[in-house]
Design a protein around this motif. Structure first.
Motif, PDB file in Angstrom:
ATOM      1  N   LEU A   6      15.848   6.478  -8.424  1.00  0.00           N
ATOM      2  CA  LEU A   6      14.851   5.514  -7.969  1.00  0.00           C
ATOM      3  C   LEU A   6      13.614   6.201  -7.413  1.00  0.00           C
ATOM      4  CD1 LEU A   6      17.091   2.767  -6.308  1.00  0.00           C
ATOM      5  CD2 LEU A   6      15.869   2.639  -8.481  1.00  0.00           C
ATOM      6  N   ARG A   7      13.786   7.424  -6.884  1.00  0.00           N
ATOM      7  CA  ARG A   7      12.621   8.153  -6.384  1.00  0.00           C
ATOM      8  C   ARG A   7      11.672   8.520  -7.524  1.00  0.00           C
ATOM      9  NH1 ARG A   7      14.112  13.220  -7.830  1.00  0.00           N
ATOM     10  NH2 ARG A   7      16.337  13.720  -7.685  1.00  0.00           N
ATOM     11  N   GLU A   8      12.199   8.715  -8.747  1.00  0.00           N
ATOM     12  CA  GLU A   8      11.335   9.017  -9.887  1.00  0.00           C
ATOM     13  C   GLU A   8      10.534   7.789 -10.309  1.00  0.00           C
ATOM     14  OE1 GLU A   8      13.069  10.989 -13.210  1.00  0.00           O
ATOM     15  OE2 GLU A   8      14.013  12.563 -11.990  1.00  0.00           O
TER      16      GLU A   8
ATOM     17  N   GLY B  87      17.094   1.286   6.269  1.00  0.00           N
ATOM     18  CA  GLY B  87      17.269   0.263   7.291  1.00  0.00           C
ATOM     19  C   GLY B  87      16.294  -0.899   7.186  1.00  0.00           C
ATOM     20  N   GLU B  88      15.756  -1.308   8.347  1.00  0.00           N
ATOM     21  CA  GLU B  88      14.865  -2.465   8.396  1.00  0.00           C
ATOM     22  C   GLU B  88      13.576  -2.232   7.619  1.00  0.00           C
ATOM     23  OE1 GLU B  88      14.141  -3.676  12.384  1.00  0.00           O
ATOM     24  OE2 GLU B  88      16.242  -4.208  12.793  1.00  0.00           O
ATOM     25  N   GLU B  89      13.091  -0.985   7.601  1.00  0.00           N
ATOM     26  CA  GLU B  89      11.869  -0.691   6.850  1.00  0.00           C
ATOM     27  C   GLU B  89      12.073  -0.931   5.363  1.00  0.00           C
ATOM     28  OE1 GLU B  89      10.916   3.346   7.949  1.00  0.00           O
ATOM     29  OE2 GLU B  89       9.317   2.632   9.279  1.00  0.00           O
ATOM     30  N   LEU B  90      13.238  -0.537   4.843  1.00  0.00           N
ATOM     31  CA  LEU B  90      13.556  -0.750   3.432  1.00  0.00           C
ATOM     32  C   LEU B  90      13.643  -2.247   3.126  1.00  0.00           C
ATOM     33  CD1 LEU B  90      14.467   0.836   0.791  1.00  0.00           C
ATOM     34  CD2 LEU B  90      16.793   0.223   1.478  1.00  0.00           C
TER      35      LEU B  90
ATOM     36  N   ARG C 228      18.833  -5.551  -1.310  1.00  0.00           N
ATOM     37  CA  ARG C 228      20.288  -5.618  -1.519  1.00  0.00           C
ATOM     38  C   ARG C 228      20.670  -4.923  -2.826  1.00  0.00           C
ATOM     39  NH1 ARG C 228      23.831 -10.986  -3.030  1.00  0.00           N
ATOM     40  NH2 ARG C 228      25.899 -10.050  -2.858  1.00  0.00           N
ATOM     41  N   PHE C 229      19.887  -5.162  -3.873  1.00  0.00           N
ATOM     42  CA  PHE C 229      20.200  -4.588  -5.171  1.00  0.00           C
ATOM     43  C   PHE C 229      19.955  -3.075  -5.189  1.00  0.00           C
ATOM     44  CE2 PHE C 229      19.341  -9.039  -5.794  1.00  0.00           C
ATOM     45  CZ  PHE C 229      20.286  -9.443  -6.717  1.00  0.00           C
TER      46      PHE C 229
ATOM     47  N   GLY D  76       0.805  -1.230   0.000  1.00  0.00           N
ATOM     48  CA  GLY D  76       0.000   0.000   0.000  1.00  0.00           C
ATOM     49  C   GLY D  76       0.828   1.266   0.000  1.00  0.00           C
ATOM     50  N   MET D  77       2.049   1.183  -0.549  1.00  0.00           N
ATOM     51  CA  MET D  77       2.953   2.333  -0.534  1.00  0.00           C
ATOM     52  C   MET D  77       4.021   2.138  -1.599  1.00  0.00           C
ATOM     53  SD  MET D  77       5.440   3.562   2.578  1.00  0.00           S
ATOM     54  CE  MET D  77       6.020   1.872   2.805  1.00  0.00           C
ATOM     55  N   SER D  78       4.337   3.197  -2.333  1.00  0.00           N
ATOM     56  CA  SER D  78       5.430   3.154  -3.297  1.00  0.00           C
ATOM     57  C   SER D  78       6.677   3.719  -2.629  1.00  0.00           C
ATOM     58  CB  SER D  78       5.080   3.967  -4.550  1.00  0.00           C
ATOM     59  OG  SER D  78       6.129   3.890  -5.483  1.00  0.00           O
ATOM     60  N   ALA D  79       7.687   2.879  -2.462  1.00  0.00           N
ATOM     61  CA  ALA D  79       8.857   3.265  -1.676  1.00  0.00           C
ATOM     62  C   ALA D  79      10.117   3.342  -2.530  1.00  0.00           C
ATOM     63  CB  ALA D  79       9.073   2.262  -0.545  1.00  0.00           C
ATOM     64  N   TYR D  80      11.111   4.016  -1.983  1.00  0.00           N
ATOM     65  CA  TYR D  80      12.430   4.106  -2.604  1.00  0.00           C
ATOM     66  C   TYR D  80      13.459   4.324  -1.491  1.00  0.00           C
ATOM     67  CZ  TYR D  80      11.900   9.187  -2.021  1.00  0.00           C
ATOM     68  OH  TYR D  80      11.703  10.444  -1.497  1.00  0.00           O
ATOM     69  N   PRO D  81      14.739   4.022  -1.741  1.00  0.00           N
ATOM     70  CA  PRO D  81      15.749   4.184  -0.693  1.00  0.00           C
ATOM     71  C   PRO D  81      15.958   5.654  -0.327  1.00  0.00           C
ATOM     72  CG  PRO D  81      16.546   2.792  -2.478  1.00  0.00           C
ATOM     73  CD  PRO D  81      15.298   3.433  -2.965  1.00  0.00           C
TER      74      PRO D  81
END
Length: 291
Positions: free
Chosen positions: A223-225, A243-246, A255-256, A177-182
């Motif tokens: 990656l944010r784009e 961290g752990e959330e990622l 890892r990649f 339910g969320m679009s994430a990026y590092p």
């Protein structure tokens, strides 16, 4: 030229087969299932039944052809080390079969986790820490006199039907339910699979022994784009994670995502007169990845 193609029914390999046949070459395609055999025959290629661990079959395919394009890889990330060992053995087996003939062999490698030079992975970036050992294996064989070159693929080889990293990122966004990026800024390079297929053809036709070619269309996409585009199309919030959330959100892919993937292919374009002409990743995603 008759070309032996491993991974001939795969996402990249099937495009390579199409490109080769379209340019007037004959193709022998390695097939490890009846489904793959049918796809390869329908593409107009000859079928050789077997897998990457069938070494006698690999020797047969290499011996019967005038050139080799190796795109197959066992994409089991839970046993990545074993997959790499199988890959190494397959490369060495085919190379040994053509050692005295001078037949060209093109091996597939990856761009991630290579050294960055002035912000980008270039053809001069050495593959000592690459996640795959195909490049170091191939270049060692080139030093032994084998006519072998390497094509490095970026983290996204895209087109309709993609089952790689980007579709997984989209599926995780839907799941969580969320679009994430590092949170730590990272960029990826990308190439359309039909542009990549043309590069494979050019490499087997006129590549240089020991050469490394970067198959880069888009040099640097934050990656944010990618995350923003996913959030927009799925109507999901976009958030930076660390961290752990990622790791929890992206699972094995985290890892990649920790590697910088911006890359250039200037020398590749000049050496083989190759110019990407297909849509870039973001445009392709808008067209084909959310239907």
């Amino acid at each position: 030229m008759k070309v032996f193609v491993t991974g001939a029914s795969g996402f990249v390999g099937s495009a390579v087969v199409q490109e080769l046949i379209g340019a007037g070459h004959q193709v022998i395609g390695l097939a490890r299932s009846e489904e793959s055999s049918t796809a390869i025959r329908n593409a107009g290629a000859e079928v050789l039944s077997g897998g990457l661990e069938d070494l006698d079959i690999l020797r047969q395919g290499a011996s019967q052809a005038d050139g080799i394009i190796h795109t197959a890889f066992i994409h089991d990330f839970s046993q990545y080390h074993k997959a790499g060992e199988v890959d190494q053995t397959a490369i060495r087996t085919m190379a040994e079969a053509v050692k005295e003939s001078g037949k060209p062999m093109v091996v597939t490698a990856g761009l991630l986790n290579l050294p960055v030079i002035n912000g980008f992975i270039t053809e001069e970036s050495l593959a000592d820490n690459s996640l795959r050992k195909s490049e170091t294996t191939a270049l060692a064989l080139a030093e032994e006199g084998i006519n072998i070159s390497v094509i490095r693929l970026p983290p996204s080889v895209h087109d309709k039907g993609d089952k790689g990293f980007v579709p997984f990122i989209i599926s995780q966004a839907r799941k969580n339910g969320m679009s994430a990026y590092p949170a730590e800024e990272k960029n990826w390079s990308a190439v359309h699979r039909l542009d990549a297929a043309r590069l494979f053809r050019l490499a087997v036709e006129k590549g240089a022994a020991g050469a490394v070619y970067n198959a880069v269309g888009d040099s640097s996409i934050p990656l944010r784009e990618i995350a923003a585009l996913i959030g927009e199309n799925l109507n999901l919030p976009v958030q930076a994670l660390s961290g752990e959330e990622l790791e929890k959100h992206f699972d094995w892919l985290s890892r990649f995502l920790s590697f910088e993937g911006a890359a250039t292919g200037t020398r590749t374009r000049e050496a083989l007169n190759w110019e990407p002409v297909r849509p870039g990743l973001l445009e392709d995603m808008k067209e084909n990845y959310f239907n």
